[in-house]
Design a protein around this motif. Sequence first.
Motif, PDB file in Angstrom:
ATOM      1  N   ARG A   1       0.848  -0.965  -0.050  1.00  0.00           N
ATOM      2  CA  ARG A   1      -0.199   0.214  -0.317  1.00  0.00           C
ATOM      3  C   ARG A   1       0.495   1.472   0.115  1.00  0.00           C
ATOM      4  NH1 ARG A   1      -5.285  -1.507   1.012  1.00  0.00           N
ATOM      5  NH2 ARG A   1      -6.120   0.973   1.175  1.00  0.00           N
ATOM      6  N   ILE A   2       0.463   1.893  -1.171  1.00  0.00           N
ATOM      7  CA  ILE A   2       1.479   3.355  -0.967  1.00  0.00           C
ATOM      8  C   ILE A   2       0.465   4.456  -0.753  1.00  0.00           C
ATOM      9  CG2 ILE A   2       3.371   4.713  -3.230  1.00  0.00           C
ATOM     10  CD1 ILE A   2       2.816   2.517  -4.242  1.00  0.00           C
ATOM     11  N   ARG A   3       1.021   5.446   0.251  1.00  0.00           N
ATOM     12  CA  ARG A   3       0.097   6.121   0.997  1.00  0.00           C
ATOM     13  C   ARG A   3      -0.028   7.311  -0.199  1.00  0.00           C
ATOM     14  NH1 ARG A   3      -1.313   6.241   6.108  1.00  0.00           N
ATOM     15  NH2 ARG A   3      -1.951   8.386   5.259  1.00  0.00           N
ATOM     16  N   HIS A   4      -0.939   7.416  -0.168  1.00  0.00           N
ATOM     17  CA  HIS A   4      -1.036   9.035  -1.336  1.00  0.00           C
ATOM     18  C   HIS A   4      -1.012   9.856  -0.561  1.00  0.00           C
ATOM     19  CE1 HIS A   4      -4.188   5.910  -1.959  1.00  0.00           C
ATOM     20  NE2 HIS A   4      -4.825   6.549  -3.155  1.00  0.00           N
ATOM     21  N   PRO A   5      -0.611  11.148  -0.763  1.00  0.00           N
ATOM     22  CA  PRO A   5      -0.405  12.798  -0.822  1.00  0.00           C
ATOM     23  C   PRO A   5      -1.243  12.982   0.465  1.00  0.00           C
ATOM     24  CG  PRO A   5       0.483  12.367  -2.801  1.00  0.00           C
ATOM     25  CD  PRO A   5      -0.698  10.947  -2.699  1.00  0.00           C
ATOM     26  N   LEU A   6      -2.564  12.860  -0.322  1.00  0.00           N
ATOM     27  CA  LEU A   6      -3.901  13.628   0.338  1.00  0.00           C
ATOM     28  C   LEU A   6      -4.651  12.221   0.351  1.00  0.00           C
ATOM     29  CD1 LEU A   6      -5.536  15.966   1.648  1.00  0.00           C
ATOM     30  CD2 LEU A   6      -6.701  15.585  -0.640  1.00  0.00           C
ATOM     31  N   ASP A   7      -4.777  11.769   1.790  1.00  0.00           N
ATOM     32  CA  ASP A   7      -5.496  10.883   2.371  1.00  0.00           C
ATOM     33  C   ASP A   7      -6.482  11.113   4.169  1.00  0.00           C
ATOM     34  OD1 ASP A   7      -6.313   8.745   3.779  1.00  0.00           O
ATOM     35  OD2 ASP A   7      -4.530   7.423   3.165  1.00  0.00           O
TER      36      ASP A   7
ATOM     37  N   ALA B   1      -6.754  11.502  -2.859  1.00  0.00           N
ATOM     38  CA  ALA B   1      -5.328  12.138  -3.911  1.00  0.00           C
ATOM     39  C   ALA B   1      -4.176  11.573  -4.413  1.00  0.00           C
ATOM     40  CB  ALA B   1      -5.664  14.378  -4.025  1.00  0.00           C
ATOM     41  N   GLY B   2      -4.085  11.748  -5.369  1.00  0.00           N
ATOM     42  CA  GLY B   2      -2.254  11.515  -5.815  1.00  0.00           C
ATOM     43  C   GLY B   2      -2.471  11.324  -7.041  1.00  0.00           C
ATOM     44  N   SER B   3      -0.807  11.174  -8.195  1.00  0.00           N
ATOM     45  CA  SER B   3      -0.928  10.666  -9.126  1.00  0.00           C
ATOM     46  C   SER B   3      -1.049   9.260  -9.919  1.00  0.00           C
ATOM     47  CB  SER B   3       0.670  10.907  -9.351  1.00  0.00           C
ATOM     48  OG  SER B   3       1.177  10.047  -8.495  1.00  0.00           O
ATOM     49  N   GLU B   4      -2.069   9.608 -10.872  1.00  0.00           N
ATOM     50  CA  GLU B   4      -2.980   8.406 -10.985  1.00  0.00           C
ATOM     51  C   GLU B   4      -1.765   7.195 -11.890  1.00  0.00           C
ATOM     52  OE1 GLU B   4      -5.230   5.972 -11.437  1.00  0.00           O
ATOM     53  OE2 GLU B   4      -6.448   7.538 -11.868  1.00  0.00           O
ATOM     54  N   ARG B   5      -2.508   6.077 -10.853  1.00  0.00           N
ATOM     55  CA  ARG B   5      -0.745   5.329 -11.679  1.00  0.00           C
ATOM     56  C   ARG B   5      -1.609   4.006 -12.403  1.00  0.00           C
ATOM     57  NH1 ARG B   5       1.226   6.776  -6.426  1.00  0.00           N
ATOM     58  NH2 ARG B   5       0.113   5.141  -5.385  1.00  0.00           N
TER      59      ARG B   5
END
Length: 159
Positions: free
Chosen positions: A43-49, A67-71
């Motif tokens: 699990r990669i944490r999102h910049p906005l969580d 929110a974060g970059s779309e992967r």
Amino acid sequence: MNKPQYTASTFEQLFAEIAPEVANTFTVEQLEAIKRGFVSRGRIRHPLDIRVSVPIPGLRFYLVLLAGSERRSKLRLRSEKGLYPFWTPANILFLIGFLIILSACGYTIFSFALSSLTPISASYYPASIPWIDDKSECEYTSRVWHDGKCWDSEHSPNF
């Protein structure tokens, strides 16, 4: 067949949901491969969580904002678009409520900012002082007695 002890909680949750007659058919190699897939995925944490439970009496309600970059791949995006449509009645009601609250807050802030920027009038207008009904008291307060009334020539309309 003995089930190996795994520490990856996501894998354990998934494995617990599989019917026992199916779970018993997995080989140790298959279980290890699945476990490695879960561990490598991580699990990669999102910049906005933001995850909060909303205390509404009688309702169990939560709100999640990520929110974060779309992967995600384009294929996954297309499949999830069908699984999680944006324009649902609940989403529309939420957006309308959110926009109403946002508009009210914006209007309030804009009105307050505009009123604080509006210059206060420096003009003064004469006004009678109704609680002074004696000429000597009127003149004692540096006001003018005229036509039986005490007049203040420096009355501000902002008072």
